[in-house]
Structures are given as structure tokens and as C-alpha cells.
Scaffold this motif. Sequence first.
Motif, mmCIF file in Angstrom:
data_model
loop_
_atom_site.group_PDB
_atom_site.id
_atom_site.type_symbol
_atom_site.label_atom_id
_atom_site.label_comp_id
_atom_site.label_asym_id
_atom_site.label_seq_id
_atom_site.Cartn_x
_atom_site.Cartn_y
_atom_site.Cartn_z
ATOM 1 N N TRP A 200 0.836 -1.195 0.000
ATOM 2 C CA TRP A 200 0.000 0.000 0.000
ATOM 3 C C TRP A 200 0.871 1.245 0.000
ATOM 4 O O TRP A 200 1.907 1.270 0.644
ATOM 5 N N ALA A 201 0.379 2.260 -0.656
ATOM 6 C CA ALA A 201 1.073 3.547 -0.614
ATOM 7 C C ALA A 201 0.757 4.230 0.710
ATOM 8 O O ALA A 201 -0.346 4.127 1.217
ATOM 9 N N ALA A 202 1.770 4.891 1.254
ATOM 10 C CA ALA A 202 1.580 5.775 2.403
ATOM 11 C C ALA A 202 0.884 5.093 3.574
ATOM 12 O O ALA A 202 0.005 5.657 4.194
ATOM 13 N N TRP A 203 1.260 3.859 3.855
ATOM 14 C CA TRP A 203 0.689 3.207 5.029
ATOM 15 C C TRP A 203 1.781 2.977 6.071
ATOM 16 O O TRP A 203 1.765 3.585 7.126
ATOM 17 N N TRP A 204 2.703 2.093 5.757
ATOM 18 C CA TRP A 204 3.808 1.878 6.687
ATOM 19 C C TRP A 204 4.673 3.128 6.744
ATOM 20 O O TRP A 204 4.796 3.848 5.756
ATOM 21 N N PRO A 205 5.302 3.370 7.897
ATOM 22 C CA PRO A 205 6.148 4.568 8.004
ATOM 23 C C PRO A 205 7.300 4.532 7.005
ATOM 24 O O PRO A 205 7.934 3.484 6.813
ATOM 25 N N GLU A 206 7.549 5.664 6.401
ATOM 26 C CA GLU A 206 8.607 5.770 5.403
ATOM 27 C C GLU A 206 9.990 5.392 5.960
ATOM 28 O O GLU A 206 10.835 4.885 5.235
ATOM 29 N N GLU A 207 10.188 5.661 7.274
ATOM 30 C CA GLU A 207 11.520 5.409 7.847
ATOM 31 C C GLU A 207 11.970 3.964 7.645
ATOM 32 O O GLU A 207 13.157 3.687 7.495
ATOM 33 N N LEU A 208 10.984 3.054 7.660
ATOM 34 C CA LEU A 208 11.342 1.643 7.528
ATOM 35 C C LEU A 208 12.056 1.394 6.207
ATOM 36 O O LEU A 208 13.081 0.725 6.154
ATOM 37 N N TYR A 209 11.499 1.948 5.157
ATOM 38 C CA TYR A 209 12.094 1.718 3.838
ATOM 39 C C TYR A 209 13.420 2.450 3.721
ATOM 40 O O TYR A 209 14.405 1.921 3.244
ATOM 41 N N LYS A 210 13.392 3.694 4.182
ATOM 42 C CA LYS A 210 14.616 4.504 4.081
ATOM 43 C C LYS A 210 15.747 3.850 4.865
ATOM 44 O O LYS A 210 16.881 3.772 4.406
ATOM 45 N N SER B 201 -3.775 4.572 -4.686
ATOM 46 C CA SER B 201 -3.406 3.657 -3.612
ATOM 47 C C SER B 201 -3.335 4.396 -2.275
ATOM 48 O O SER B 201 -3.687 3.863 -1.232
ATOM 49 N N MET B 202 -2.898 5.656 -2.351
ATOM 50 C CA MET B 202 -2.738 6.471 -1.157
ATOM 51 C C MET B 202 -4.063 6.733 -0.449
ATOM 52 O O MET B 202 -4.115 6.905 0.762
ATOM 53 N N LEU B 203 -5.162 6.737 -1.259
ATOM 54 C CA LEU B 203 -6.456 7.080 -0.688
ATOM 55 C C LEU B 203 -6.857 6.136 0.425
ATOM 56 O O LEU B 203 -7.586 6.489 1.324
ATOM 57 N N GLU B 204 -6.372 4.892 0.366
ATOM 58 C CA GLU B 204 -6.816 3.909 1.345
ATOM 59 C C GLU B 204 -6.224 4.162 2.725
ATOM 60 O O GLU B 204 -6.929 4.164 3.711
ATOM 61 N N TYR B 205 -4.935 4.370 2.795
ATOM 62 C CA TYR B 205 -4.304 4.417 4.100
ATOM 63 C C TYR B 205 -3.710 5.753 4.497
ATOM 64 O O TYR B 205 -3.442 5.989 5.653
ATOM 65 N N SER B 206 -3.451 6.609 3.501
ATOM 66 C CA SER B 206 -2.669 7.793 3.823
ATOM 67 C C SER B 206 -3.311 8.627 4.923
ATOM 68 O O SER B 206 -4.514 8.813 4.964
ATOM 69 N N LEU B 207 -2.471 9.125 5.816
ATOM 70 C CA LEU B 207 -2.968 9.993 6.867
ATOM 71 C C LEU B 207 -2.932 11.450 6.432
ATOM 72 O O LEU B 207 -3.269 12.337 7.192
ATOM 73 N N LYS B 208 -2.471 11.695 5.224
ATOM 74 C CA LYS B 208 -2.368 13.085 4.775
ATOM 75 C C LYS B 208 -2.961 13.272 3.392
ATOM 76 O O LYS B 208 -2.243 13.532 2.434
ATOM 77 N N PRO B 209 -4.269 13.109 3.262
ATOM 78 C CA PRO B 209 -4.841 13.270 1.925
ATOM 79 C C PRO B 209 -4.637 14.673 1.377
ATOM 80 O O PRO B 209 -4.722 14.885 0.176
ATOM 81 N N VAL B 210 -4.338 15.626 2.253
ATOM 82 C CA VAL B 210 -4.150 16.986 1.787
ATOM 83 C C VAL B 210 -2.952 17.068 0.841
ATOM 84 O O VAL B 210 -2.824 17.999 0.056
#
Lengths: 393, 173, 294, 264
Positions: A72-82, D224-233
Motif C-alpha cells: 500500500w502507498a503511504a501506510w507503513w512509516p517511510e523510515e522503515l524503507y529509508k 493507492s494512497m487514498l486507502e491508508y494515507s494519513l495526509k490526503p491533503v
Amino acid sequence: MLKLVENRKTWVFIGGLIFALAVSFMGSGLVGSAQAKTYKQYVASLPDGCQPVPRECFEQAVAGKTFAMYDWAAWWPEELYKGFEKEFGIKIVRDNYPNLDEALAKFRLNPKTPYDFWLTNPKSVWYMKNWKLLETVNHDWIPNVNRYLAGDVKEASWDKGYNYTVLTTLGYDAYVINKNFINKDDSRIPSWKFLFEGWDVYKDRLVMRNEMNRVIGNTLKYLGYSLNSTNPKELKEAEDVLVRLKPHIMAFNSWPKRAVMAGEVWIVEGVVHDYLSLGKLAGPENPFVPCYPPKGCLLSPMLVVMPKGGNNPAACHLFLNYLYRPDNFATLINGVAYGHGHTGVNGLIKEKVVKWMTPPEAGYREKCEVLLPPAFTGQGEKLRAAIWEKLKK
Amino acid sequence: MQGEQDNICIELRNLVKMFPGVTAVNHVNLKVKDREVFSLLGPSGCGKTTILRIIAGLETADEGEVLIGGQVVNEVPPYRRDCNLVFQNLALFPHMTIGQNIAYGLERKRVAKNEIKKRVNEMLEFMSLEAMKDRYPVQLSGGQQQRIALARSLVLKPSCCCWMNPWRHWTEN
Amino acid sequence: MVAAKNDMKRKTHLHLLPTVGPITIWIFFFVFAPVAVIVAISFFATGSGGEILPRLSLENYRLLLFGGSEYPRAVIRSILYALVTNLICLGIGYPMAFWISKYGGKFKALLLFLVIVPSWSCYIVRIYALKQLVGYPGILNDFLLNLGLISSPINILYTPAAVVLGLIYIWLPFMVLPIYASLEGINPSLLEASLDLGATPQWQFLTITLPLTKGGIFGGAILTFIPALGDWLVPLLIGGNRVWMAGNLIEHYLVVRGKIAMASSMAVILTATVVLLIYVFIKLGGEESMERIV
Amino acid sequence: MKILNARRINTIVSMIGYLFVWAPIVVLAIFSFNASAYGVKWESLTIKWYVDLFHTPEIMQAVLRSLLIASITTIFATAIGTLAGYGLYKYKFAGRRFLRMSVLLPITVPYVIMAGALLVYFTRIVHIPLGYPAIIIAHISFSAPLAVFVTLGRMQRINWSLEEASVDLGANTLTTWRKVTIPLLLPAIFASAVLIFPWSFNDFTVTYFVAGVGTTTLPLYLFSMLEYSLKPVLINAISLIFIIMPILLIMLIYLSKARTKHGS
């Protein structure tokens, strides 16, 4: 305007610029970004209580240079990948799917897709296993997982024999209410009854998932049946409930977070942790209250599998081992607030996250069910699809 | 017609028309008598077409007056002027048959249906184009098209008819 | 296609091969072939797990058309939504095109540009934008409430009206463009001639402008109708996924349920409907409607 | 009086149209400076989302992927389409009408069907790997027809005796192409490019079906971001940077040009 549009130089310039930018970026992306550690440095740098992967795995992974992930995009914290990229100098190529069914369809049509890592659900695991598209996990290469993953979720119903999957998070798919709008003292609240019969309060303020197995499964749970039921009579009952409920449902939305935060939606059916962790952004007080029905709910494990055709399975093992290091796993859980099966992070998780990620009642997990083949194959699937189609008219 | 009292059909007084950067028509005075054939000659771009367009009402004059039949028509919209043009490019309506083209103006004048039919047929006969009634303009030759354009104006029996560049399509006959 | 190729060989026209050659090959391999594959697959039977069985049958079509499936209803619903979208697009788009063409003056290009530009932004971003605007409570509602125009928030989102609104929002520019092109294509002396022959502006509009822009209207209709008919994202994102259009069912069968053969049959039915409708549009609008597309 | 009314109604409807088309985008842009990540209520002015945006390599990567795909698609589709438009207009051959109708096919069949068909075709029949090759091929199939029709439209308004005059004056075919035909077609070529580039950059449906490893484009990422992202802005910020800024730039250039022209 026309002058500008027709001016050849303008367009050649803009086009060239864009192209050069894109190409140079893609090019630079393929070269490993950071200085890789040697195996010795890697072993020496590990914190206490962590074990390294064997040298063989490490060397294969690093030699592979890239690591293809599908999640998924933007779910897990980015730090993990970085952090992973930085530590091992392996470039992560990430792709994102909008839903797991879409991802599964890709594998169905194009079996040998070169992903090394796929974060998925039991349904996909079952299908992929049937199509013989999964690599087995080499347990010798993931000492941290062996050490920290709880025994009861290692060998669970979704992967009998514990050959193909590694569990990451466990989500409870129940419902959440917004206490700013809903009277918290309603006696029906934690039970399914409130979700399916509380129309007086929340008319048009309910959002459900847009996944037939989850919605129908939870309806079956409300009726007291197994959510993997294939009994036509039970499913018919569930259909009646949903048909009755539909006029009061605002949306079957796979994009509910914005609406929930904006106060458009007061009750949302879905993975409760998502909304609880969302609540921290809503202001000083978290307005979302989790509702875990006493009858149990749907348990949705996120599993890592390795599709066949991946170019760097060693990197996947390396990543899993990295992920299960308590510090990294704590980063993950503090970020997503999901339940999990890691036994070594208890002290590292923030207090409020612990509250968000665990059901209030001890042993609640045993009452919950995971979606299993009877629900999404053969007769069960057919009946559910028919209900779903009827709901969408 | 009305203008017969002093037999002047069109009169221009001190007509001035300016386009950005050019003065197309500079203080023109002229009188055209009834039943007179009056020609404007001159090099291209000297303002002949502009004068005709002002008379028809498609352009407004910056100064001066236009009189048709003795009345100042500066403020009268083109569709109420008793004066018709034959356009340089003929401007036949491509989506209408020849018959419909000719009948177009009459229909607006609320002439009775039979009357329209009669007058269109008369006009076609006069132009010896009876056989072309149900054809479309593109199916006709340049000379025929020109005759239709003329017929379309004349069928309204205007007090004056202005014809731009009449020799342009005169390839046949 | 074959005829064209043979002909090319026979004539060995020096210029034909490098000009229309590439697109012929491209269309053949990447448009005709996939469509043919879909048509072929639609006649195969489906196994219980969604796999394609090597057995020809009309089973899929029978199930879809007579087996009590929701599909025919979804197709009709899609046509209905697309038609309403189309008519409203025409109702807004024609005046816009007319206004730009008539009163735009030297700003014509800019005004037209202003119509097209929003369509350059990403589809999902645009739907998101619309959703943010008309939400409940949303910016539009707040605005109207503050002005006192409405007493309680109106709920537009997640209704069939929202689906139509979304479709109009996405496809409106594609209605304006062809109509504008055909308005600009009218020889101005025709308009002058009609005035000269006694037509009032209203009559002129009805007898000259409107018939001469028929091509543009039907071109625009094709350009908005077809994508609106096949849309699946608008019902998903702005219609709250409560009511499905044909595209959603196809996506559901192909992607979620993995029943390729069934999805192909659905696609064939929808495509046939679309082709039939285009044929009707072109017949009504004449050759020009085809030329005005794009 | 009546004329004025008709004109006024016309103007009002057009303004409504413009408002309808622009209001959501303008609101989106304004709210990208809103401190609340979800809110529809204005909180306070901030640019933190823009800072966030540039600190999310995933998004930048997705944008660059989209740019790459769109550039390649634009180049090939414009070339193929312009050539075809030229050939279709200039030469009479058997099957010309048929070819013209066929070119129309990809834009008349609903996207979801064409995209699904391409997915099945690529994976089951010709084994073109999903990812860049598949996406670019699919995009060219969809966008070359746009160029064909733009070119056809332009060809009708060109005085072709120029080309004949060039041949008459002794130029060979290639020189004629280089010196006469291509300059005459340039507006059409640019118009095609202007249509195709944004189409390809923004396409979701087709890319969604044929994307492969490492080809998550911006629209796919957003979806994909729409599902989980905490920052839709962030979507607002993306829209402002990648959609509105270039437009404003072009408009500013246009306006400044118009002014200098007017001034002189």
C-alpha cells in the motif's frame, strides 16, 4: 497564446527538460544510493537481542542491488524503507496497489511477476498457493522472526504448515464511532446490533467497506453465524439485513478517511486501528471509539509472501529479518497501530498505541475469524457475489 | 417604391469608417437613383466592400448617415433593411437545398406558403435553374451558384440590391 | 485491413507505407488483436474457479442476458446516466462555446484554454477536488449556509445525482471543444447573409448556426457519451459505490472475481451497445461529427 | 431588449460553466495551504504540506515516472499520428475509409474494456512484460488517434498548392517535406502534443490495468494512497504544483505578451 503554443523552441525546450529530468532521475534511481555495509559491519552493528541473517543470504541480497516491493502507498512509516535502503545499500522499488484484489488479478494474468515482497491477505495466499506461485520461506534466513513471532500465529489457519507466509500485522475489522456525534451511552454500542440496527441515530452517516467478503462476513457475524458460512439460508438472511440497511448506508467507500475526519461519517465499518490512529490528528482528544462486538469480528492478517519470479528473494528475507528487529517493528506498530504477533516489542510501543491496537477484552482474538476458502471459492463466492451485485443496483 | 418621391434609392452622407490603423471609408457622399445601375470601381482594399456592408447594415459607420428610400437607417438592424447583398463568396447556406435557400428570406417575411412556392419557382424559372431546386449548393457550378445567390436576394424584391464583385464567378456563359 | 494491405502492395505506393503504414500496423496489433482476443474469450466457458475452459459455449451470454444477472440493468443505467450527462453537457457546453466564439474577441484562445486546462489535471485529483467542494458538510454547503441560501446542508455526494455531476465535471470540456470548432468553422458571410435576408438573430441561430454546428454537437456527444458510458471511477469515488455502472461490473468480474471470460462477454455486450450508439450519432450528425471529434 | 436578454442568458450560462469547471480546482489549491490534513474547515495558513511533498521520495518518483511515460508516448504517438493523418488526407487508397474508422476505435471503446483487453492480450498472447513497455504501447494506441484527427483537421485548412509549387520549383520529396510540409503541419503537431502529453500523464484506467514492477505512476500512487494515507491533503499540494503552476505560468506569459504587444 497561439504564438507560444506554436513556438517550436518553447516546446522543444519544455519537452527536452522533462525528458532529461525523468531519465536522469530514473538512471540515478537504479544506482545503489548509499554505501553498503559489509557483512561484518552489519553483524557488529546489530542491537542486542537481534540476530543477523546468514552470510549467504546477506551476500545474495546485496548482490541483487534492487528489491521489488508491492504494498500500500503511504501506510507503513517511510523510515522503515529509508532505513533499509541506507543500511544495506539495496534500492527498494516500490509499487502500490489500490486494493488486494487488483494485485491478485495481476498475478493471475501474469503469473511470474518479479516482485520479491508482497504484502497481502489470506485470500490471495490461498489462491497463489493453489496456482503454485509462491516461494517457500527459508526459516534459516529469518532468525529474528523465528525468535519473536508468537507461536500461535506462526502456524495459523491461513498458512497451515507455516511455509509461505510471515505475519506482519493483525487488524480487527469491526467498527468505529465518532463520539462527537453519537451518544456513547447507547447500550447497544459495542455490539453488532448498533451497526446494523441503529438507524435512528446514524441515518446516512454510515460507511462500510467496499469489499464483499468483509461486509457480508461481518453481517453473518452479526447474525451469529460463521463469517465463512456457505449455508444459503444463512447467506439469504445476511442479504435481507444488508438490503434493509442499504438505504441508510452513505457509501461503500474505499476512501472513507477524509469523510470520517471531516465529520461526514459517524460510524465506519472497517479496520478499527486505522481510525484510532487517525484520531490523533483530530485534535487534543481522540473522538473515535473502537467497537469490538462481543461476538467477535473479522480478523485480517497482513502477510508477507514471496511470489515466484522475484529476482531477489534473499532481500525479502533480509527485509523481514530487519523488520522483526524490535526497534524497527516498534516503528511499524507505532506508525500503524495495528495488532501483531511480535513478542519482543511490548516495552517499545507507545502507551496510547497499545490502547488503539488491542481489543479491551483478553482472549478476544480467539472469537474472531479469518476469511477462509469456503467464503471466497466455489459456492460461497457465488452466493456472496450475487448478494453484492444485488446491493449495487 | 417609397423612395420614388425624389427618385433617390440610396444616399450616403459624409460616410466615415475607420478600422484600427486604416481609414477604410473617408467622407464618402453618393446618391444612387431608383432603377439605376451604379458601379463602385477601384483597386482592391480601397473600401468598396466596406461601403456595401455599411449600406446593408453589417458594419456600422463611424460618422455620417446612410439613407435608404429617403430614411436614415443607421440604427436599423440589417434584417429590417430593405436592401440585400450578393456576397463576394455568395454565402449560400450549405445545409439547405437551392429551393430552401431562395425561400429563406421570404419565410421570415411571413409570406404565405403558396406564395413562397410560387415566387421561388418563378425566380428559378427566370434564372433557368428549375431542375436544380432540390440540389445542394455544393452540387452546382460557380456560375449557377452565383445566379442562385442573386435569385435569393431578388426574390425579396428589395428596393436595392448590392452585388459584390459580380465578375468573380462569371466563368460560364 | 487486409484489403488495405493488399492494395498497398499492389500499388506499391511510395508514400503510403511510411505515412499510414505505422498506424495500420499499430492498430492491427494493439487495437484489433486485443479486441479480437476479448471477443474470442467471451465465447469460452468459465470454470468454477474463474479459469477459462477450452470449450466453446454461449453460456456467458445466456447467463448475462437471461440468467437474472444485474448486468443488463447496469448497462441500461449507464446509458441513462450517460444520456443525462450528455444533455446537461450540451446545455452548458453549447452556450459556452457560442459565447467564446461570439463575444470572445481577442481573448478567444485564452477563454478556450481556460475550458480545457482543468481537463489536463489528473482524473483522480479532479474527482477529489469535486468531492471536497460538494461534501457534506463541505465548502459549498458552508458557503451556502453562511449566505443563508439554504437552511440545512444539502447532501449531493453518494447519490446518482453525484455520479452525473462527476461525469459532467470530467467530460464537459470535451463537449465545448468540438462545438467551438464547428462554430468557428462557419463562414461568417453565411451569418451575414441570413441577417441580410431578414433573419432576426434568434431566427438566424435556429436556421443557420444550429444546423451548421450539428456536426460539432454530435461529435461532442460522442466524445462525452462514450467515456461517460464506460466510466467506473466516478461511481466508485463520488457515487459512494452504492450504484454500479456497467464499467464497475466489468471491473468487478475481471479484477475482483477473476472471471475473465464472463468479463469479456460483458465487455462485448457493452462495446456492441457503444458501437451501435456511435453509429446512430454519426448517422444523425453526418460525416462532420466524425471530423469534429478532437 | 430581446437580444440583450439572449446575450445575457448566454453570458450567465457560460460563467456558470466556467465556475463549475474551475471552482473545485481553485478550492483544492487554496485548501492545500490549510493546516488541517482532512478538514473542510479552514484552520490556518501553512506550507508544511509542500515541505512534506518534497520529503516523500515516493511521490517525486511517481511524478518522474509519469513524466517519462508521457514524454515517450507524446513523441511516438505524435509522430505516428501525424504521419497517418497526412497519409489519410493526401492519398486515396482502398480501405481508406475503413482505416479512418478503425483509428477511431480505441477512443470509442470504453477505456475499461480496451484496457482490460490489452491486459489479457499482453499477458496471455504476446507476452509483453507489464510495466514501461506495456504502458507506453497502450498509451500510444490510445493517443495516436488523437494526433490523427488533429492532423486531419489541420490538413483541411492548408493550401496544398504550396506543396505542389515546391515540387514544381524543383524540390524533391524530402526537401518538400522538410521545407514546406512539416512547417505547415507544425501547429497540428504541437496541438497533438499538447493534447497527448496531459492525457498520458493523467491516465489512470489504462495504466492501472497494464502497470508492472516499478511503474507506479502518479495517478496510481494517488489511488493507492487514498486507502491508508494519513495526509490526503498532499493531493491538494500535488495538484497545485503539478497542474496549476504550469498553467499559471503559461497564462502569465500569455498575458505579459499580450500586454507588450498591445503597448507597442
